[in-house]
Design an enzyme around this catalytic site. Structure first.
Site, PDB file in Angstrom:
ATOM      1  N   ASN A   7       0.871  -1.176   0.000  1.00  0.00           N
ATOM      2  CA  ASN A   7       0.000   0.000   0.000  1.00  0.00           C
ATOM      3  C   ASN A   7       0.906   1.224   0.000  1.00  0.00           C
ATOM      4  OD1 ASN A   7      -1.743   2.078   0.498  1.00  0.00           O
ATOM      5  ND2 ASN A   7      -2.679   1.178   2.321  1.00  0.00           N
ATOM      6  N   ARG A  91      -2.534  -2.055  -3.496  1.00  0.00           N
ATOM      7  CA  ARG A  91      -3.711  -1.209  -3.316  1.00  0.00           C
ATOM      8  C   ARG A  91      -3.604  -0.045  -4.302  1.00  0.00           C
ATOM      9  NH1 ARG A  91      -4.630   3.596   0.835  1.00  0.00           N
ATOM     10  NH2 ARG A  91      -6.818   3.958   0.418  1.00  0.00           N
ATOM     11  N   HIS A 180     -12.804   3.304   0.329  1.00  0.00           N
ATOM     12  CA  HIS A 180     -12.816   2.239   1.348  1.00  0.00           C
ATOM     13  C   HIS A 180     -13.516   0.993   0.821  1.00  0.00           C
ATOM     14  CE1 HIS A 180     -12.798   5.597   4.632  1.00  0.00           C
ATOM     15  NE2 HIS A 180     -11.565   5.160   4.462  1.00  0.00           N
ATOM     16  N   ARG A 241     -11.604  16.077   7.936  1.00  0.00           N
ATOM     17  CA  ARG A 241     -12.375  16.466   6.745  1.00  0.00           C
ATOM     18  C   ARG A 241     -13.781  16.892   7.149  1.00  0.00           C
ATOM     19  NH1 ARG A 241     -11.007  11.109   4.031  1.00  0.00           N
ATOM     20  NH2 ARG A 241      -8.853  11.374   3.348  1.00  0.00           N
ATOM     21  N   GLU A 384      -7.947  -4.913   5.386  1.00  0.00           N
ATOM     22  CA  GLU A 384      -7.812  -4.599   3.958  1.00  0.00           C
ATOM     23  C   GLU A 384      -6.670  -5.390   3.321  1.00  0.00           C
ATOM     24  OE1 GLU A 384      -8.379  -0.440   5.318  1.00  0.00           O
ATOM     25  OE2 GLU A 384      -9.087  -0.098   3.284  1.00  0.00           O
TER      26      GLU A 384
END
Ligand code: ADP
Length: 396
Positions: A7, A91, A180, A241, A384
């Site tokens: 990743n 990823r 996601h 965010r 993940e």
């Protein structure tokens, strides 16, 4: 077989070597500060201590070389030679409309990923650099790209279109993509398994609540709506965010505060969310400590976060026309019992009751609702890397 999961970010690289037969993590770690001073490798073999090695990593190639050296190191390595790395799973953040599933990496495939760079200018180029570096060092090893956006490509048009002039979709593919996806896919499937639901006849809402946070409505195993949009900025109030805001706020603030578009985007991505609301921290542990001491700003930030999440769940109950199970995952979803309790408290009308004792669980698969609850609530840890490993094995 052994799958190396990579990743790659712009200045960091996380990795795990997974035995896909046993699903054991043989080793894991990360490279930090790639391309800047003070680069270091963190390496942890299964059952062993974390090792830290400082060494210059001007590019991702040196970083991956260090990871591979660590994996075959005589003392602490977990494999004898690189021949034991049978595949690499990468990823990739944005696959646009081109990728509705993971894909074997070929030159043609990489060109298609590159065409999506505009949609994720910070992430995709970094992902591609990592892939190229791995290809140089392991030219004969098959590789697979697993996209954050792919799982959401099943959304219907009515869910992914914005109320904007259609020409922007036609010209630039401006639409909801969602993120996601690897986690939402994994957690929805695992939730069905855990509860003994038939995935092909199920309505599951997955709440991936971490520093970045999103909620997805999963119908019969497929994403039909999700809270993040063209970019990960939309939807929930997150660590830093803003999530959804009235777009006219941008004009208002640009005039009042003399901010240009870069200032505004930086504010929305990095200075907003519970961090901006509280002025304390983006980390819920800090907010909880402050809230316990009666800090009003921390109490407010948590309340806004929880309320927004509950509203999204409510809207997805409408989108799904019902719900069988709600799953909580990621840093907050797996660890923060107060967030789970306060979100679920809004959903009493669905006949949901939380088992307060069970809700104390952290980080492990747990049924959180009472036996008579009409909707099941579960804590389902995401993984993940394991999801990327499984996808990689399935494709090669
Ligand atoms: P990301 O992958 O988006 O960076 P994570 O899924 O790792 O985020 O989640 C990180 C967040 O999870 C932290 O910012 C923190 O708010 C929350 N978190 C992690 N552990 C705990 C905990 N024990 N209690 C409360 N919140 C936690």
């Amino acid at each position: 077989m052994n799958v190396l999961v990579i990743n790659c970010g712009s200045s960091s690289l996380k990795y795990q070597l997974i035995n896909s037969d046993t699903e054991d993590v043989l080793a894991k770690g990360l490279c930090e500060r790639i391309g800047i001073e003070g680069s270091r490798l963190v390496y942890q073999p299964k059952g062993g201590e974390k090792e830290f090695t400082e060494s210059p990593m001007p590019t991702h190639k040196e970083a991956i070389k260090m990871v591979l050296d660590a994996l075959v190191n005589e003392k602490t390595g977990v494999i004898k030679s690189l021949k034991e790395v049978n595949a690499v799973g990468h990823r990739i953040v944005h696959g646009g409309e081109k990728f509705a599933s993971s894909a074997v990496i070929t030159e043609e495939m990489l060109n298609a990923v590159e065409e999506c760079n505009d949609l994720a200018p910070l992430h995709n180029p970094a992902n591609l650099i990592g892939i190229r570096a791995c290809q140089e060092l392991m030219p004969d090893v098959p590789m697979v790209g697993v996209f954050d956006t792919a799982f959401h490509q099943t959304m219907p048009e009515k869910a992914y279109m914005y109320g904007l002039p259609y020409e922007y979709y036609e010209k630039y593919k401006v639409r909801r993509y969602g993120f996601h996806g690897t986690s939402h896919n994994f957690v929805s499937k695992e939730t069905a398994k855990f509860l003994g639901l038939d995935i092909n006849n199920s309505k599951i809402i997955v709440c991936h609540l971490g520093n970045g946070a999103s909620i997805t409505a999963v119908l019969n195993g497929k994403s039909i709506d999700t809270s993040m949009g063209l970019t990960p900025l939309e939807g929930l109030v997150m660590g830093t965010r803003s999530g959804d805001i009235d777009p006219a706020i941008l004009e208002f603030l640009s005039k009042k505060e003399n901010m240009d578009i870069d200032d505004l985007m930086n504010m929305l991505n990095k200075k907003s969310g519970v961090y901006g609301l509280s002025g304390i921290s983006s980390d819920f542990r800090d907010l909880e400590n402050a809230a316990e001491e009666g800090n009003e700003a921390a109490i407010r930030a948590r309340a806004v976060f929880n309320y927004r999440a509950a509203k999204y769940i409510g809207s997805y109950v409408a989108a799904l026309n019902g719900v069988d199970a709600i799953a909580f995952t990621a840093g907050l979803g797996e660890n923060d019992s107060l967030v789970r309790r306060d979100i679920i408290a809004y959903l009493g009308y669905l006949g949901i009751t939380l088992d307060d004792e069970a809700n104390k669980a952290r980080g492990k698969k747990t049924l959180l609702s009472t036996p008579d609850s009409k909707v099941k609530v579960v804590l389902l840890p995401t993984d993940e890397e394991l999801a990327i490993c499984r996808e990689t094995v399935a494709l090669i």
